[in-house]
Design an enzyme around this catalytic site. Sequence first.
Site, PDB file in Angstrom:
ATOM      1  N   LYS A  10       0.839  -1.206   0.000  1.00  0.00           N
ATOM      2  CA  LYS A  10       0.000   0.000   0.000  1.00  0.00           C
ATOM      3  C   LYS A  10       0.881   1.268   0.000  1.00  0.00           C
ATOM      4  O   LYS A  10       2.100   1.183   0.206  1.00  0.00           O
ATOM      5  CB  LYS A  10      -0.904  -0.031   1.231  1.00  0.00           C
ATOM      6  CG  LYS A  10      -1.917  -1.191   1.246  1.00  0.00           C
ATOM      7  CD  LYS A  10      -2.690  -1.156   2.565  1.00  0.00           C
ATOM      8  CE  LYS A  10      -3.684  -2.291   2.682  1.00  0.00           C
ATOM      9  NZ  LYS A  10      -4.336  -2.285   4.023  1.00  0.00           N
ATOM     10  N   TYR A  50     -11.648  -3.127  -3.381  1.00  0.00           N
ATOM     11  CA  TYR A  50     -12.417  -3.134  -2.126  1.00  0.00           C
ATOM     12  C   TYR A  50     -13.899  -3.071  -2.495  1.00  0.00           C
ATOM     13  O   TYR A  50     -14.552  -2.040  -2.323  1.00  0.00           O
ATOM     14  CB  TYR A  50     -12.006  -1.957  -1.242  1.00  0.00           C
ATOM     15  CG  TYR A  50     -10.620  -2.107  -0.643  1.00  0.00           C
ATOM     16  CD1 TYR A  50     -10.335  -3.147   0.244  1.00  0.00           C
ATOM     17  CD2 TYR A  50      -9.597  -1.211  -0.952  1.00  0.00           C
ATOM     18  CE1 TYR A  50      -9.060  -3.289   0.793  1.00  0.00           C
ATOM     19  CE2 TYR A  50      -8.326  -1.348  -0.399  1.00  0.00           C
ATOM     20  CZ  TYR A  50      -8.069  -2.384   0.476  1.00  0.00           C
ATOM     21  OH  TYR A  50      -6.814  -2.523   1.028  1.00  0.00           O
ATOM     22  N   ARG A 114      -0.500 -14.586   4.697  1.00  0.00           N
ATOM     23  CA  ARG A 114      -1.195 -13.889   5.801  1.00  0.00           C
ATOM     24  C   ARG A 114      -0.394 -14.025   7.106  1.00  0.00           C
ATOM     25  O   ARG A 114      -0.362 -13.112   7.918  1.00  0.00           O
ATOM     26  CB  ARG A 114      -2.608 -14.475   6.020  1.00  0.00           C
ATOM     27  CG  ARG A 114      -3.578 -14.230   4.893  1.00  0.00           C
ATOM     28  CD  ARG A 114      -4.186 -12.855   4.863  1.00  0.00           C
ATOM     29  NE  ARG A 114      -4.968 -12.516   6.028  1.00  0.00           N
ATOM     30  CZ  ARG A 114      -5.660 -11.385   6.143  1.00  0.00           C
ATOM     31  NH1 ARG A 114      -5.666 -10.495   5.150  1.00  0.00           N
ATOM     32  NH2 ARG A 114      -6.335 -11.121   7.224  1.00  0.00           N
ATOM     33  N   THR A 120      -4.559  -7.516  11.178  1.00  0.00           N
ATOM     34  CA  THR A 120      -4.914  -6.223  10.569  1.00  0.00           C
ATOM     35  C   THR A 120      -4.280  -5.018  11.272  1.00  0.00           C
ATOM     36  O   THR A 120      -3.747  -4.133  10.624  1.00  0.00           O
ATOM     37  CB  THR A 120      -6.455  -6.078  10.570  1.00  0.00           C
ATOM     38  OG1 THR A 120      -6.998  -7.223   9.918  1.00  0.00           O
ATOM     39  CG2 THR A 120      -6.902  -4.823   9.852  1.00  0.00           C
ATOM     40  N   ARG A 131       3.604  -6.405   9.435  1.00  0.00           N
ATOM     41  CA  ARG A 131       2.855  -5.332  10.104  1.00  0.00           C
ATOM     42  C   ARG A 131       3.416  -5.043  11.494  1.00  0.00           C
ATOM     43  O   ARG A 131       3.439  -3.889  11.934  1.00  0.00           O
ATOM     44  CB  ARG A 131       1.367  -5.700  10.159  1.00  0.00           C
ATOM     45  CG  ARG A 131       0.693  -5.609   8.784  1.00  0.00           C
ATOM     46  CD  ARG A 131      -0.688  -6.216   8.765  1.00  0.00           C
ATOM     47  NE  ARG A 131      -1.413  -5.925   7.525  1.00  0.00           N
ATOM     48  CZ  ARG A 131      -2.588  -6.474   7.204  1.00  0.00           C
ATOM     49  NH1 ARG A 131      -3.168  -7.335   8.025  1.00  0.00           N
ATOM     50  NH2 ARG A 131      -3.169  -6.154   6.071  1.00  0.00           N
ATOM     51  N   ASN A 151      -1.201  -0.319   7.411  1.00  0.00           N
ATOM     52  CA  ASN A 151      -0.546  -1.576   7.789  1.00  0.00           C
ATOM     53  C   ASN A 151       0.259  -2.162   6.638  1.00  0.00           C
ATOM     54  O   ASN A 151       0.496  -3.360   6.591  1.00  0.00           O
ATOM     55  CB  ASN A 151      -1.597  -2.568   8.309  1.00  0.00           C
ATOM     56  CG  ASN A 151      -2.747  -2.739   7.323  1.00  0.00           C
ATOM     57  OD1 ASN A 151      -2.645  -2.311   6.169  1.00  0.00           O
ATOM     58  ND2 ASN A 151      -3.821  -3.365   7.757  1.00  0.00           N
ATOM     59  N   HIS A 154      -1.760  -5.389   1.690  1.00  0.00           N
ATOM     60  CA  HIS A 154      -3.017  -6.134   1.557  1.00  0.00           C
ATOM     61  C   HIS A 154      -2.643  -7.547   1.148  1.00  0.00           C
ATOM     62  O   HIS A 154      -1.769  -7.723   0.305  1.00  0.00           O
ATOM     63  CB  HIS A 154      -3.917  -5.518   0.473  1.00  0.00           C
ATOM     64  CG  HIS A 154      -5.024  -6.452   0.097  1.00  0.00           C
ATOM     65  ND1 HIS A 154      -6.199  -6.532   0.807  1.00  0.00           N
ATOM     66  CD2 HIS A 154      -5.098  -7.415  -0.864  1.00  0.00           C
ATOM     67  CE1 HIS A 154      -6.954  -7.479   0.281  1.00  0.00           C
ATOM     68  NE2 HIS A 154      -6.306  -8.034  -0.735  1.00  0.00           N
ATOM     69  N   GLU A 165      -9.491 -11.060  -6.678  1.00  0.00           N
ATOM     70  CA  GLU A 165      -8.564  -9.921  -6.615  1.00  0.00           C
ATOM     71  C   GLU A 165      -7.448 -10.015  -7.656  1.00  0.00           C
ATOM     72  O   GLU A 165      -7.034  -8.995  -8.207  1.00  0.00           O
ATOM     73  CB  GLU A 165      -7.963  -9.829  -5.207  1.00  0.00           C
ATOM     74  CG  GLU A 165      -9.008  -9.461  -4.162  1.00  0.00           C
ATOM     75  CD  GLU A 165      -8.495  -9.486  -2.740  1.00  0.00           C
ATOM     76  OE1 GLU A 165      -9.219  -9.031  -1.837  1.00  0.00           O
ATOM     77  OE2 GLU A 165      -7.364  -9.967  -2.505  1.00  0.00           O
TER      78      GLU A 165
END
Length: 191
Positions: A10, A50, A114, A120, A131, A151, A154, A165
Amino acid sequence: MIERTLVLIKPDGVQRGLVGEIISRFERCGLKIVGMKMVFADEKLAGDHYAADEAWMISVGKKQKESYAKKGIEVKETELELGSKVRDYLIKYISMSPIIALVIEGHNAIAHVRKIVGPTSPHDAQPGTIRGDFSFDSYQLADSSKRPIQNLIHASENRKEAEREINVWFTDKEIHDWKRIDEDLLYRKGK
Ligand code: ADP
Ligand code: MG
């Protein structure tokens, strides 16, 4: 099971010069990059990513309420209202400056990515995760600043999300079949 997952670095990750650091974490554990590009998304593309999916917005609101509840704070808005507000923040945010889009492939890639990324809210993320190592942002800080949690990353949450996605960001021609040198060792069959 070999899977593909979508990762976005991001604007905070790109602007803070963390692209190399972040990508190296996926590479060094053996995951394979099969697609990668820099994109300056407009709000339409950001909104496709999104998507206005009620279930996802409710899950976003639910996580926020749970995080506040742990700190003894009650939130009046519904989960859907919270999630919908976050979606608006996110669309503006990821179309603010260029981001890096990646398709990452490997055995159990969706869950593994992940795990490397962490939860998150960076405030809840353990050191060792992307993160947790590169941010201390939190629900409250983001909320009081009327912006999304910064963070860095994505990462798709499940197969359905990954498939959808990847199609938002990449054409088939932009995703490449190639072999890492360590694949023979990793995926070799025993005698
Ligand atoms: P994740 O990125 O961990 O899958 P979600 O899909 O629940 O998280 O939310 C998407 C993104 O929205 C998060 O990465 C974060 O940047 C932002 N976000 C989520 N919840 C909030 C919130 N309550 N306030 C501000 N930003 C949020
Ligand atoms: Mg998500």
